[in-house]
Every structure is written in structure tokens, then in C-alpha cells.
Design an enzyme around this catalytic site. Structure first.
Site, PDB file in Angstrom:
ATOM      1  N   SER A  89       0.863  -1.169   0.000  1.00 41.76           N
ATOM      2  CA  SER A  89       0.000   0.000   0.000  1.00 41.76           C
ATOM      3  C   SER A  89       0.900   1.218   0.000  1.00 41.76           C
ATOM      4  CB  SER A  89      -0.872   0.013   1.250  1.00 41.76           C
ATOM      5  OG  SER A  89      -0.042   0.301   2.362  1.00 41.76           O
ATOM      6  N   LYS A  90       0.287   2.380   0.005  1.00 37.67           N
ATOM      7  CA  LYS A  90       1.076   3.613  -0.016  1.00 37.67           C
ATOM      8  C   LYS A  90       2.040   3.640   1.166  1.00 37.67           C
ATOM      9  CE  LYS A  90      -1.392   6.725  -2.918  1.00 37.67           C
ATOM     10  NZ  LYS A  90      -2.627   5.999  -3.261  1.00 37.67           N
ATOM     11  N   ARG A  91       1.615   3.021   2.284  1.00 33.56           N
ATOM     12  CA  ARG A  91       2.460   3.059   3.472  1.00 33.56           C
ATOM     13  C   ARG A  91       3.679   2.148   3.336  1.00 33.56           C
ATOM     14  NH1 ARG A  91      -0.334   0.631   6.701  1.00 33.56           N
ATOM     15  NH2 ARG A  91      -2.298   0.814   5.599  1.00 33.56           N
TER      16      ARG A  91
END
Ligand code: GLU
Length: 596
Positions: free
Chosen positions: A295-297
């Protein structure tokens, strides 16, 4: 424009290009899963975000499948969800795909025979196809108000029932439906589905829901009947996607497994249109080493991060993306885009793909070496970027004595050639090779390499060897000369004990001892020279370092090092068993290279 549904018909002897996809389950190589005809593939991003690792891989696999089979790769912008469209995202998609080298044969900016390639410009096409389905009895207008649908959904959810629609509007007569629509009554268009077909996925095999109604369904029967046209007359993703893939004659759809639940609906739509679906291949989800979806994280970040922040080469990222879930039988994992175009197969692994970023850096170094040895635009770009970083890190005053009159790129070029194996990002490369950009070396106090064990090499012998290396005149100052001189330097002689019978060559049985002594001396000499020339920093080899620095700076550093260790040489008698065998100024060992 409609393709006939071929169902289970026997394969005729001649099949036109357009129809070949209909037989694709037959016409493919079992080992590679590749079709034996040119594949038409597409990348169909929505401009609701930027290209990231997962979508780059999807684009790449589609691109490679088309290239490998001599087909075409299309780009289609799926901007049906205008509310979520990010301004500028479409432009960035083009830039990022071009940066990665994935040029499309048809699509926005290049055109093609099946355009327009932006869905927002194709609304009339979808409407007319939705009407075809209504006329054929496969779809119907639903005039239910949002309030009714909301209340119905709430009721089902409170009763613990799965969502669905009760087909209240399915039985409205064609005349009434036309009439109400023509009077402007708000409605949507739904596909009439009584269960979804299974399909044969190129990666996962036979798959699909094929669910028969359960008991609750029989008491309170509902239907999926998905929406095809919204009340504003715009298509849903499903309708637009299927209509376009058919009209654009797509033969293979390679996309992420997140789209797999939609595929039975797409196949149902193809069936309703009496079109033959393309082959579907769903590529597995990307996860981090702990199994979490990227994910973006945790690094499923848009390409800017890799290209601008990390300085990753397009070749590296493309190579990295290709290895995510694709298996090959080559000896090495390092591939250029051209290599991938030649060797690509549809051997895609099932199950989640773990993204390990160590591999990215391994590939970056491998591609840096490839560029450094072949030269060309990618290497020129490396030289330019590194030169820029040097010039922003060091002041002109710091660089002047190092560069002397050489232009920065001329100085950086051999450094990159010598140390490409360690190239990760330009900033790290410049930091690692910092001693090449300043005359002020912060050398730690010298500690011999052979401090613990082995023969002790006298400092004077090291000084003598270094002085001898310094005697090479400017025209011969090159990697080859230094390499030759260091390797032909007889370390065993330098270690020989003058008290012993060393004037005559050692007897043959001492050869082993001579080789060992030479090895021990060379080890210490390299250690000393690295300390002298680059403050013990890792980097290019000694001959390369001397050639890159040039004669003046190399000699200056060797002299500076000698001065710093002079005391060591004078006082280290306890550690010095012998004196160096080569006298300072004795250049006879240099043969024809000796200055006259
Ligand atoms: N528009 C979809 C996306 O954004 C494409 C799905 C497909 O490839 O069919 O990923």
C-alpha cells in the site's frame, strides 16, 4: 462488428486474425502459455491515481505479451469515474510509461483505428450498446428511486441477507419502458443475470463463482443484475471495459487479481452480447515480506518515488517489476527491456508475490555495470546526474585542485566505469567516493592489515614500493601501467631478510614460501595504498584510483601518507624484521617504463 459466439464448434481450417482469439485455449503453447498468433493487449488505467509498482507490472506484462507475439499494445484511459479523476494524472501516466520505455502502438497521443481511446469520449458507443442489450432482452431499465433501493438494501442488511435487487422493474413492458425513458424519467440500465459463468484463467485455471441460489434466496429471491448505465447516462466500468475490449479487438487481458471477482460479470456481458471474450490472466497481488498487501504506506508508491527520489533507472524498475510473479528459465535475473521482449512467457505464478526491495538494489547495480561497460545514452545520463550531484555537494574551490583543468564529466566518467558495481543512487555514489572530490583526506591512523598474524611488512618497504609507483611518468600514467607494476613488484624480495642468504634466488623448494611472502606483502601494500590514496574508503581498485586521480594528486597523496607514517617507519623497528629490498630511487624493476 459482432463476433459470432463459437461455443463448442469444431475449429475450421481457416481462422481470420480477428477470430483467432476465439480459439485461444487451443492455439497456445502449453509450455509458455503464449498464443501462436499476435496478441492485442491493452493497459487500461483510470486517471484516479498515478502509476505505481503494481500497475507498472500490469502494463509491462501486457506490453511484453504483445511484443513477444508480434502483436499490438494499446493504452486506454478508463475515466468513467469523473468524480475521482485527479487533474494531471493522465499526463503523468503518459510520462511514466514513456520513462519506463513502454510505448503504446495505439492510444491517446498516438491515435489508432479503434479510437477514441479515452472512455469519456465514447459515451454514445456505450449507450448504444446498452440499448442493444435492452432490445435483446439481456438488460432492462430500472426506474426504482434511490430511496426505494436504499430502503431495500437496508432491510436486507438488517435481516442478514446478502445484497441484491428484487427485479421490480424487470417486467415493465418494452413499450412502457421506452415511453417512460423518452419522457425523461430517471432510470438506470441493469444487466439481467441468472448466475455467472465460470471462465478459464491463464494463471489460475478454471475459476468463477458458479453459485446456485441458496435457501434464503429461494424464499426472498434477489438478483445481482449489475448496473450498466448510470442515471446520468454514463456507463459503469464493467460495460465500458467489455465494450471497449471487444471493439478494440483485445485478445488478452492481463490484470491484477483485484479484478478477478469482476471477470464472471464481464464474461456474462460478453455472452449477452454474443461476443467471444478475450483470454483473461490475473496476476497475483503484491505483498510486503510480512504478507501485507503493498500500500502507499509500505512502498506501493507512485513511480516518482523510484525515479526522482531514489534515482532508479527505468531498466532497473522494469526488470524488478518483471520478476514480480513471472518465472523464467534463464540463468540470470538481469534483463533489459529488449531481453524481456525476447524471452517473455505467460508463466505467471499463483499466490501472492512478495516484494523484496533488496533485489531492486541488486538490479540497479547490475544495470549500472551494464551501462558503464556498453556506454550510450543511459551511461551519459548517469555521468550527467553524478556530475550534477558532485557540483552541488562540493564548491568550485574544493574541486579545482582535484579537477585541475579537466571538465567534471570527464573526471566522473572513469570513476563511474570503475565503481559502477556499487552504484545505487547518485548521492550515495558520490558519498561513497567522497575522497575523489576533495584533497583533504581524513585518514584514520594507519593500522597494518597483517597486525594479527602473518609476516610483518616493514613500513619502509611500503614507502619504497609507493615511491616506486610514483615514478611512472605522466604519459604512462594509466590503469594498465599501475596494474602491471603492482603485480610485477616482487613482494617476497621486499620481505626478504638481508641477514639471510637473500642475494641469490631461493631454491625451488622455497617457491611456496616465496609465493606466500609475495602474497602477504601485496596484501599489506594494497591496504597501505588504499589508506594512502583514499583514506581506506571502499571504491575503485588501486590502479584505477591512481589513474582517475591523475599523477599529481596521486603522488601528493602518497607523499602525504609517507609523511604521516614516517614515525611509524622510524620507530617501528620492533615490528620490522627486515628492510625493504627495493631502494628508494631504484627504478630498474620498471624496465622500459623507468624514467630516463
Ligand atoms: N480501469 C481499470 C484499472 O484502473 C482496469 C481494469 C482492467 O484492466 O480491466 O485498473
Amino acid at each position: 462488428m459482432r463476433r459470432p459466439a463459437l461455443g463448442l464448434l469444431a475449429r475450421p481450417s481457416f481462422v481470420c486474425t480477428r477470430c483467432r482469439a476465439n480459439y485461444s485455449s487451443v492455439a497456445r503453447n502449453k509450455k509458455t502459455n503464449l498464443p501462436d498468433f499476435p496478441a492485442r493487449t491493452r493497459f487500461a488505467p483510470s486517471p484516479t491515481g498515478y502509476l505505481h509498482l503494481g500497475s507498472l507490472r500490469t502494463a509491462l506484462f501486457n506490453y511484453l505479451l504483445a511484443r513477444k507475439t508480434g502483436g499490438q499494445f494499446l493504452l486506454r484511459i478508463e475515466d468513467t469515474d469523473q468524480k475521482r479523476t485527479i487533474p494531471g494524472a493522465e499526463q503523468r501516466l503518459y510520462e511514466d510509461l514513456k520513462w519506463a520505455g513502454l510505448h503504446w502502438d495505439e492510444g491517446p497521443t498516438v491515435g489508432g483505428p479503434y479510437g477514441p481511446y479515452r472512455q469519456s469520449e465514447r459515451t454514445a458507443i456505450y449507450r448504444s450498446h446498452a440499448h442493444d442489450l435492452i432490445n435483446g432482452g439481456h438488460a432492462y431499465r430500472c426506474f426504482c428511486s434511490t430511496d426505494r433501493l436504499d430502503a431495500f438494501a437496508r432491510h436486507r442488511s438488517q435481516a442478514g441477507l446478502p445484497p441484491g435487487y428484487d427485479r421490480k422493474c424487470a417486467d415493465i413492458s418494452a413499450e412502457e419502458s421506452e415511453d417512460r425513458a423518452s419522457k425523461g424519467e430517471s432510470h438506470i440500465v441493469r444487466l439481467k443475470v441468472n448466475g455467472y459463468p465460470m471462465f478459464n484463467d491463464l494463471v489460475y485455471g478454471k475459476t468463477g463463482q458458479n453459485r446456485s441460489p441458496n435457501k434464503l434466496d429461494l424464499i426472498d429471491r434477489v438478483y445481482d443484475d449489475p448496473i450498466l448505465l448510470k442515471s446520468d447516462g454514463h456507463p459503469t466500468y464493467h460495460l465500458a471495459n467489455v465494450v471497449d475490449d471487444h471493439l478494440m479487438q483485445i485478445t488478452h487481458v492481463i490484470r491484477g487479481t483485484e479484478w478477478m471477482p469482476s471477470t464472471p460479470l464481464h464474461v456474462a456481458l460478453y455472452n449477452a452480447f454474443q461476443w467471444t471474450p478475450p483470454r483473461f490472466g490475473h496476476v497475483p497481488l503484491l505483498v510486503d515480506p510480512s504478507g501485507q498487501k503493498l500500500s502507499k504506506r509500505n512502498a506501493d508508491i507512485d513511480l516518482t518515488f523510484f525515479k526522482d527520489k531514489q534515482g532508479i533507472f527505468p531498466a532497473t524498475l522494469v526488470n524488478f517489476a518483471a520478476l514480480l510473479g513471472w518465472s523464467h528459465t534463464q540463468k540470470s535475473d538481469v534483463f533489459s527491456l529488449k531481453d524481456l521482449e525476447d524471452i517473455f512467457t505467460l508463466k505467471i505464478t499463483r499466490g501472492n508475490t512478495v516484494v523484496a526491495f533488496e533485489k531492486l538494489w541488486f538490479l540497479q547495480k547490475a544495470h549500472a555495470q551494464r551501462f558503464a561497460s556498453s556506454g550510450g545514452p543511459s551511461f551519459d545520463q548517469m555521468v550527467t546526474t553524478v556530475s550534477q550531484v558532485v557540483e552541488t555537494t562540493y564548491s568550485p574551490e574544493q574541486l579545482a585542485p582535484i579537477l585541475q583543468s579537466r571538465p567534471i564529466h570527464q573526471y566522473v566518467t572513469p570513476l563511474l566505469q570503475a565503481d559502477a558495481k556499487s552504484f545505487t543512487k547518485p548521492e550515495d555514489f558520490v558519498a561513497r567516493n567522497a575522497t575523489f572530490f576533495t584533497t583533504a583526506l581524513a585518514r584514520p591512523p594507519y593500522t597494518p592489515a597483517a597486525a594479527a598474524a602473518g609476516p610483518v611488512v616493514p613500513m619502509t618497504a611500503l614507502h619504497t614500493a609507493a615511491a616506486a609507483l610514483s615514478l611512472v611518468p605522466e604519459p604512462h600514467w594509466s590503469v594498465e601501467t599501475h596494474r602491471f607494476n603492482i603485480s610485477s613488484y616482487d613482494g617476497s624480495a621486499a620481505l626478504a631478510d638481508p641477514e639471510a642468504e637473500s642475494a641469490t634466488p631461493p631454491p625451488p623448494q622455497d617457491e611456496k614460501a616465496r609465493v606466500a611472502a609475495d602474497k602477504a606483502f601485496k596484501k599489506e601494500l594494497y591496504h597501505y595504498l588504499r589508506w594512502a590514496l583514499s583514506a581506506s574508503a571502499p571504491g575503485p581498485g588501486i590502479p584505477e584510483t591512481m589513474a582517475i586521480l591523475g599523477r599529481d594528486e596521486s603522488v601528493r597523496r602518497l607523499r602525504e601518507a609517507r609523511d604521516l607514517t614516517r614515525e611509524f617507519a622510524d620507530a617501528g623497528a620492533g615490528a620490522q624484521k627486515v628492510k625493504g629490498a627495493i631502494k628508494e630511487g631504484d627504478v630498474s624493476w620498471m624496465g622500459s617504463l623507468a624514467p630516463r
